[in-house]
Design an enzyme around this catalytic site. Structure first.
Site, mmCIF file in Angstrom:
data_model
loop_
_atom_site.group_PDB
_atom_site.id
_atom_site.type_symbol
_atom_site.label_atom_id
_atom_site.label_comp_id
_atom_site.label_asym_id
_atom_site.label_seq_id
_atom_site.Cartn_x
_atom_site.Cartn_y
_atom_site.Cartn_z
ATOM 1 N N CYS A 404 24.849 -5.748 -5.937
ATOM 2 C CA CYS A 404 26.129 -5.529 -5.258
ATOM 3 C C CYS A 404 26.530 -6.791 -4.487
ATOM 4 C CB CYS A 404 26.044 -4.292 -4.370
ATOM 5 S SG CYS A 404 27.658 -3.559 -4.067
ATOM 6 N N HIS A 531 24.096 -0.262 -7.982
ATOM 7 C CA HIS A 531 22.790 -0.209 -7.321
ATOM 8 C C HIS A 531 21.776 0.485 -8.241
ATOM 9 C CE1 HIS A 531 24.004 -1.394 -3.195
ATOM 10 N NE2 HIS A 531 25.179 -0.948 -3.597
ATOM 11 N N GLU A 533 18.714 0.596 -8.085
ATOM 12 C CA GLU A 533 17.533 1.107 -7.379
ATOM 13 C C GLU A 533 17.562 2.622 -7.186
ATOM 14 O OE1 GLU A 533 19.890 -0.806 -6.071
ATOM 15 O OE2 GLU A 533 20.295 -0.395 -3.951
HETATM 16 N N1 GLN Z 1 30.301 -5.652 1.026
HETATM 17 C C1 GLN Z 1 30.420 -5.651 -0.402
HETATM 18 C C2 GLN Z 1 31.538 -4.752 -0.879
HETATM 19 O O1 GLN Z 1 32.017 -3.903 -0.177
HETATM 20 C C3 GLN Z 1 29.109 -5.268 -1.049
HETATM 21 C C4 GLN Z 1 28.718 -3.861 -0.781
HETATM 22 C C5 GLN Z 1 27.285 -3.577 -1.121
HETATM 23 O O2 GLN Z 1 26.494 -4.490 -1.302
HETATM 24 N N2 GLN Z 1 26.914 -2.309 -1.184
HETATM 25 O O3 GLN Z 1 31.937 -4.857 -2.012
#
Ligand code: GLN
Length: 601
Positions: A404, A531, A533
């Site tokens: 992300c 994600h 994970e």
């Molecule tokens: N801050 C970034 C976004 O909102 C990444 C978010 C995250 O890593 N969960 O896109």
């Protein structure tokens, strides 16, 4: 599976102190019941006023666990999903906030017209209705409700916050009737160092507290550093009115996969099934694979060092699912996971001046790592440090996984270093940047922040066959992974980035959202907007984590040749056989250690 119409409930409460590992105990109870042939679901009750964990700081409460339906939940739901291999919904996490909101909404609609709306019966009824509704949701991919619902009540008996829940659960146990409700109280039996004596008084007091609130435990699960002595169990039995065979010791174990085995070895499943009138229906728990994995985990000694470059490096729980996913992958590769926590800010040039020691040690950890992982995150603290970590991984050809924010970081770094766009940035950190390579792309309104997060399961289509991600995902045409973000790679800059050598082998159905980024000519440089994970499981590691760890141990080529699923099935990602491992292991070691700060996963 049993053919009883009635759902059976196992309630897990906690006494004496918090932090006894109630979540892991409750998940392990679910697992031994599942291993006995029952279909199991679970509910976590969090007696706080927040509607959900979405707004809570991971630094204080641990990670926000994201569910398929976009629910932002307590991290214990992750334990349930991993142990039971199920997919929960947002309704499986009950909070005081949700309950009060539902009752107040009904009051405003006029549903209680004329009545005084009170904690008893309105809140307590709402809690019971919610439990029955959530327990009936199928979570294991099969149709119809499960046989058993494990309910974990967060907090400690006696907390003011949990009172309405205790009252509701007391009424509920009476309503569902004996034989359908089993209460397991997790307590602490401290051992006084001076005399080595096991003390029962804290447990006695907490059971008395429970009784005074209308709940009687059927089973006691006592956390202690050692096995409980026979006379200690007798004493507990007499004072707490619990049969001696229903007193289980949860002594310290080398890794958390041993907890279900500990319960099974003390016949906890029999005690539970007896209370639930299920003896005779059920087989002995089948835990062969689970046992081998727990054994293997203890025997691994050859380390794989992963540098975690993040913001919340003080609390391992802030990145719990990432650590678990790394663990699943490391065990699969027959390596002992060693996580080196690298505070992103310490890598920055500013720290070199202010605190040269921290700067030096952060770089030393990064340079000593077999792989680098930049996890998700929000806010601009440590961003430049993370960019330096991505640059280091790219230039030194160190395996890199960016999740992300970690993916966005990799793109920013590439745009700066390779496209020469020195001010390239995400508009999250610099709203006026001339080179916005990561921009706000909410699924809903572009002008509103509230409720605009892209949350939960979304589909990624995999293009081409040559990318490592396509291979690791077994050339599936699409994958479904969980998301939690607002910003994404700017689609207008994609052609420029591609021309310079960055590839985007995974996109959403519109082709506008970049889900996966890769550097083709690098041993392993992968970034993902999702994600992975959250869907990693013991014995079924997430494909991209497996890729990272395999690359870190020099096993990636073998893995890619075999296809990751096949390799996983035969565990042939590593050339080391189990018997070799036994020979190599000189002593039992705990499963995961970190660089000296005592954080265990
Ligand atoms: N801050 C970034 C976004 O909102 C990444 C978010 C995250 O890593 N969960 O896109």
């Amino acid at each position: 599976m049993i053919h009883s119409q009635k759902m059976k409930y196992v309630l897990v409460t906690g006494g004496v102190v918090s932090g006894l590992g109630k979540g892991v105990t409750a998940s392990s109870i679910g697992l031994i019941l599942k291993a006995s042939g029952l279909r199991v679901t679970s509910i976590k009750i969090d007696p706080y006023l927040n509607t959900d964990a979405g707004t809570m700081s991971p630094f204080e409460h641990g990670e926000v666990f994201v569910l398929d339906d976009g629910g932002e939940a307590d991290l214990d739901l992750g334990n349930y999903e991993r142990f039971l291999d199920i997919k929960l919904t947002r309704d499986n996490n009950i909070t005081t906030g949700k309950i009060y909101q539902s009752v107040i909404d009904k009051e405003r609609k006029g549903d209680y017209l004329g009545q005084t709306v009170q904690v008893v019966p309105h809140i307590t009824d709402a809690i019971q209705e919610w439990i029955e509704h959530a327990a009936a949701i199928p979570v294991d991919g099969k149709e119809g409700p499960a046989d058993i619902c494990v309910i974990e009540l967060g907090g400690t008996i006696g907390d003011i916050e949990s009172m309405p829940f205790i009252e509701a659960l007391g009424q509920f146990s009476y309503r569902v009737g004996p034989g359908n409700f089993c209460l397991i109280h997790v307590s602490l039996v401290p051992v006084l160092a001076a005399v080595g004596e096991q003390k029962t008084k804290p447990t006695q007091h907490s059971v008395r507290g429970l009784r005074s609130l209308g709940l009687s435990p059927n089973i006691l699960a006592c956390r202690s550093t050692m096995e409980l002595d026979g006379n200690v169990k007798e004493k507990l039995s007499r004072f707490c009115h619990v049969p001696i065979e229903n007193i289980i010791t949860l002594c310290d174990v080398s890794n958390i996969w041993r907890v279900p085995l500990l319960l099974r070895d003390q016949n906890a499943h029999e005690a539970i099934l007896k209370v639930l009138n299920l003896t005779g229906y059920i087989r002995e728990p089948v835990l062969g694979e689970w046992t081998s994995r727990a054994d293997l985990c203890d025997l691994l000694s050859e380390p794989v060092r992963i540098a975690m470059v993040g913001k919340y490096t003080g609390l391992a729980d802030s990145y719990l699912s990432v650590l678990k996913a790394l663990l699943h992958a490391s065990v699969e590769c027959h390596r002992k996971l060693c996580v080196d926590w690298v505070p992103a800010t310490d890598l920055e040039d500013a720290t070199a001046e202010e605190n040269p020691n921290s700067h030096r040690s952060a770089w030393k950890l990064l340079e000593g790592a077999d792989a680098i992982l930049v996890p998700g995150g929000f806010g601009d603290r440590g961003i430049e440090g993370k960019i330096l970590a991505a640059k280091y991984a790219r230039e030194k050809r160190i395996p890199y996984l960016g999740i992300c924010l970690g993916m966005q970081i990799a793109v920013i770094e590439f745009a700066r270093s390779i496209l020469g766009l020195q001010n390239a940035n995400s508009t999250e950190f610099d709203s006026n940047t001339k080179s916005p390579c990561v921009i706000l792309m909410p699924e809903g309104s572009k002008t509103q922040m509230g409720g605009t997060m892209r949350l939960g399961s979304r589909r990624t289509y995999l293009h081409g066959t040559s990318s490592k991600s396509a291979k690791l995902y077994d050339h599936r045409s699409f994958i479904d992974e969980r998301h939690r973000h607002r910003y994404e790679v700017n689609p207008d800059m994609v052609p420029q980035l591609e021309d310079a050598g960055l590839s985007f082998p995974g996109k959403d159905e519109s082709g506008h959202r970049m889900e996966i980024v890769e550097l083709p000519n690098h041993p392993y440089f992968v970034g993902v907007q999702f994600h992975p994970e959250f869907k990693s499981r013991p014995g079924k590691p997430s494909a991209l984590f497996l890729g990272l760890v395999a690359a870190a141990c020099g096993q990636l080529d073998a893995l890619l040749k075999k296809g990751s699923t096949k390799a996983r099935k035969t565990s042939s990602a590593s050339s080391t056989t189990k018997s070799q491992l036994y020979e190599k292991a000189t002593k039992l070691v705990s499963s995961v250690y970190c660089n000296g700060n005592g954080l265990h996963v």
